[in-house]
Design a protein around this motif. Structure first.
Motif, mmCIF file in Angstrom:
data_model
loop_
_atom_site.group_PDB
_atom_site.id
_atom_site.type_symbol
_atom_site.label_atom_id
_atom_site.label_comp_id
_atom_site.label_asym_id
_atom_site.label_seq_id
_atom_site.Cartn_x
_atom_site.Cartn_y
_atom_site.Cartn_z
ATOM 1 N N ILE A 54 90.735 -53.181 89.157
ATOM 2 C CA ILE A 54 91.343 -53.218 87.833
ATOM 3 C C ILE A 54 90.591 -54.227 86.976
ATOM 4 C CG2 ILE A 54 93.386 -53.944 86.526
ATOM 5 C CD1 ILE A 54 95.115 -52.714 88.698
ATOM 6 N N GLY A 55 90.243 -53.806 85.770
ATOM 7 C CA GLY A 55 89.608 -54.690 84.808
ATOM 8 C C GLY A 55 90.520 -54.881 83.607
ATOM 9 N N ILE A 56 90.550 -56.108 83.083
ATOM 10 C CA ILE A 56 91.415 -56.434 81.942
ATOM 11 C C ILE A 56 90.590 -57.170 80.892
ATOM 12 C CG2 ILE A 56 93.499 -57.631 81.185
ATOM 13 C CD1 ILE A 56 94.371 -57.599 84.198
ATOM 14 N N ASP A 57 90.654 -56.692 79.674
ATOM 15 C CA ASP A 57 89.999 -57.320 78.528
ATOM 16 C C ASP A 57 91.083 -57.823 77.584
ATOM 17 O OD1 ASP A 57 88.735 -57.944 76.113
ATOM 18 O OD2 ASP A 57 88.060 -55.886 75.719
ATOM 19 N N VAL A 58 91.222 -59.152 77.484
ATOM 20 C CA VAL A 58 92.239 -59.753 76.613
ATOM 21 C C VAL A 58 91.559 -60.197 75.321
ATOM 22 C CG1 VAL A 58 93.994 -61.543 76.352
ATOM 23 C CG2 VAL A 58 93.549 -60.537 78.618
ATOM 24 N N GLY A 59 91.824 -59.450 74.257
ATOM 25 C CA GLY A 59 91.222 -59.756 72.962
ATOM 26 C C GLY A 59 92.243 -60.271 71.972
ATOM 27 N N ALA A 60 91.760 -60.612 70.790
ATOM 28 C CA ALA A 60 92.630 -61.180 69.763
ATOM 29 C C ALA A 60 93.664 -60.170 69.268
ATOM 30 C CB ALA A 60 91.788 -61.682 68.597
ATOM 31 N N GLY B 132 82.440 -48.634 89.969
ATOM 32 C CA GLY B 132 82.588 -49.197 88.634
ATOM 33 C C GLY B 132 82.814 -48.183 87.537
ATOM 34 N N GLU B 133 83.144 -46.971 87.907
ATOM 35 C CA GLU B 133 83.414 -45.936 86.903
ATOM 36 C C GLU B 133 84.903 -45.940 86.549
ATOM 37 O OE1 GLU B 133 82.082 -42.484 88.932
ATOM 38 O OE2 GLU B 133 79.958 -42.874 88.562
ATOM 39 N N ILE B 134 85.183 -45.929 85.249
ATOM 40 C CA ILE B 134 86.570 -45.978 84.799
ATOM 41 C C ILE B 134 87.265 -44.642 85.053
ATOM 42 C CG2 ILE B 134 88.066 -46.155 82.764
ATOM 43 C CD1 ILE B 134 86.165 -48.237 81.645
ATOM 44 N N ILE B 135 88.416 -44.723 85.736
ATOM 45 C CA ILE B 135 89.230 -43.541 86.005
ATOM 46 C C ILE B 135 90.261 -43.350 84.897
ATOM 47 C CG2 ILE B 135 90.858 -42.461 87.611
ATOM 48 C CD1 ILE B 135 89.628 -44.310 89.799
ATOM 49 N N LYS B 136 90.886 -44.452 84.522
ATOM 50 C CA LYS B 136 91.930 -44.396 83.503
ATOM 51 C C LYS B 136 91.939 -45.707 82.736
ATOM 52 C CE LYS B 136 96.960 -43.745 82.908
ATOM 53 N NZ LYS B 136 98.257 -43.563 83.601
ATOM 54 N N LYS B 137 92.120 -45.616 81.429
ATOM 55 C CA LYS B 137 92.156 -46.805 80.577
ATOM 56 C C LYS B 137 93.390 -46.756 79.698
ATOM 57 C CE LYS B 137 89.344 -46.986 77.040
ATOM 58 N NZ LYS B 137 88.147 -47.143 76.192
ATOM 59 N N VAL B 138 94.050 -47.908 79.560
ATOM 60 C CA VAL B 138 95.214 -48.010 78.675
ATOM 61 C C VAL B 138 95.021 -49.214 77.757
ATOM 62 C CG1 VAL B 138 96.806 -46.898 80.262
ATOM 63 C CG2 VAL B 138 96.504 -49.368 80.381
ATOM 64 N N ILE C 180 100.425 -52.702 83.941
ATOM 65 C CA ILE C 180 99.774 -52.314 85.195
ATOM 66 C C ILE C 180 100.763 -51.604 86.118
ATOM 67 C CG2 ILE C 180 98.781 -53.235 87.341
ATOM 68 C CD1 ILE C 180 97.352 -55.345 85.637
ATOM 69 N N GLU C 181 101.964 -52.141 86.244
ATOM 70 C CA GLU C 181 102.982 -51.509 87.103
ATOM 71 C C GLU C 181 103.329 -50.106 86.619
ATOM 72 O OE1 GLU C 181 105.875 -54.416 89.461
ATOM 73 O OE2 GLU C 181 106.204 -54.457 87.294
ATOM 74 N N ASN C 182 103.483 -49.965 85.309
ATOM 75 C CA ASN C 182 103.870 -48.672 84.751
ATOM 76 C C ASN C 182 102.757 -47.632 84.859
ATOM 77 O OD1 ASN C 182 106.364 -49.686 84.057
ATOM 78 N ND2 ASN C 182 105.776 -50.201 81.963
ATOM 79 N N GLU C 183 101.516 -48.056 84.661
ATOM 80 C CA GLU C 183 100.402 -47.107 84.583
ATOM 81 C C GLU C 183 99.688 -46.877 85.923
ATOM 82 O OE1 GLU C 183 99.713 -45.357 81.969
ATOM 83 O OE2 GLU C 183 100.919 -46.380 80.447
#
Length: 333
Positions: free
Chosen positions: A6-12, A24-30, A51-54
């Motif tokens: 799981i990768g997480i990008d926390v932006g402004a 490293g291939e994305i399966i699903k992104k939310v 994360i729990e929901n998706e």
């Protein structure tokens, strides 16, 4: 067992979360909006719930979680501290997620994640000296020198948006300092800088007919409007963009002289949505400069587009740098 990361990008403005394969291939992104108010656990709780929901049905197969977050931060504790561009300026991030999911959480500044993603999965695979620069809401960077990821005592060795490129200190940065690169050329600060320029310049009649001048008078300037009108050939917009790029070029020259990279990869919404007006102008300015003391590197836009930090977070989870892991004291708790 099929492993996932799981990768997480926390932006402004937005938080992006992705489930990726072992390659490293994305399966699903939310995507969810970064909380605008709350306590020091609000952001971590929002991420946990998403994360729990998706991805709840595959969490047992997740090997590790990577995070790239806007900073500054204290990597040892996994806390973001006084982030100028995130409304909740200081918040817990890595430790609550690690305790919740019982998975290793590898956290770094968003631009450190970006440069590591380019090294592991992107344009930097064949290079030992790489810089990643984002020109977005803020300006930041990540550096790899001789295959070593640069970190600093707290993980903030890469805050290039806060290098001083104007000793007169005409513009105040969101961090409170003066003359910082970010105060002149970041998406959040361009409208203020453009307003300052308009106030200082003796505009001709054609420039006063510009929609940019009207927006200035109406207190409605935005980075998006300035670049949109520049693409249409508006003279005042182009004049402002030229002024912004003087500071961008100075920033890139500093980076090249400091880190001697083979490759600079550029990301961030301001740069990627306006490649000809930003990246091409920077590249041209660097090549024309007489102030670069080393060979000029390649300067290229990231191929990951908006997902560059997300891919970097995935790369951190997949292949965490040893020197980074040593700094993350919360991993041993």
């Amino acid at each position: 067992m099929v492993l996932h990361y799981i990768g997480i990008d926390v932006g402004a403005t937005w938080i992006r979360i992705a489930l990726a394969t072992e390659a490293g291939e994305i399966i699903k992104k939310v995507v969810l909006r970064t909380p605008r108010e709350g306590d020091r656990y609000t952001i971590a709780n929002a991420i946990s719930n998403k994360i729990e929901n998706e991805f709840g049905n595959v969490l047992r197969d997740v090997k590790a979680i990577g995070i790239g977050s806007a900073g500054p931060m204290d990597l040892a504790t996994g806390i973001v501290i006084n982030a100028p561009n995130i409304p909740i300026h200081t918040f817990e991030l890595a430790k609550p997620l690690q305790e919740k999911f019982r998975k290793p959480v590898i956290m770094a500044n968003d631009c450190i994640a970006g440069v590591w993603g380019e090294k592991v999965l992107g344009l930097g695979k064949e290079h030992e000296n790489i810089v990643y620069v984002t020109i977005s809401t803020g300006i930041g960077g990540g550096m790899i020198v001789n295959n070593t990821l640069l970190l600093g005592k707290m993980g903030n060795a890469h805050e290039i948006g806060h290098i001083v490129i104007d000793v007169s200190g005409k513009m105040k940065c969101g961090c409170g300092g003066y003359g910082h690169w970010e105060a002149y050329a970041s998406g959040a600060n361009i409208p203020r800088f453009a307003s300052k320029l308009i106030e200082e310049w003796n505009l001709n009649e054609q420039e006063k007919e510009s929609p940019i001048y009207k927006a200035y008078k109406d207190d409605a300037l935005s980075s998006e409007l300035i670049y949109a009108k520049a693409k249409e050939g508006d003279k005042l917009s182009l004049r402002i963009v030229d002024e912004i790029n003087k500071y961008n070029i100075a920033g890139f020259i500093n980076i090249i002289n400091l880190y001697d990279p083979e490759l600079i990869v550029v990301g961030g919404s301001v740069a990627l949505k306006n490649k000809e007006l930003v990246i091409d102008r920077i590249r041209d300015g660097v090549h024309k400069s007489t102030g670069v003391v080393t060979s000029i590197p390649k300067i290229l836009p990231t191929k990951f587009e908006d997902d560059v930090v997300l891919m970097g977070a995935i790369a951190l989870a997949m292949k965490p740098p040893e020197n980074l892991v040593k700094m993350l004291k919360y991993l041993q708790l």
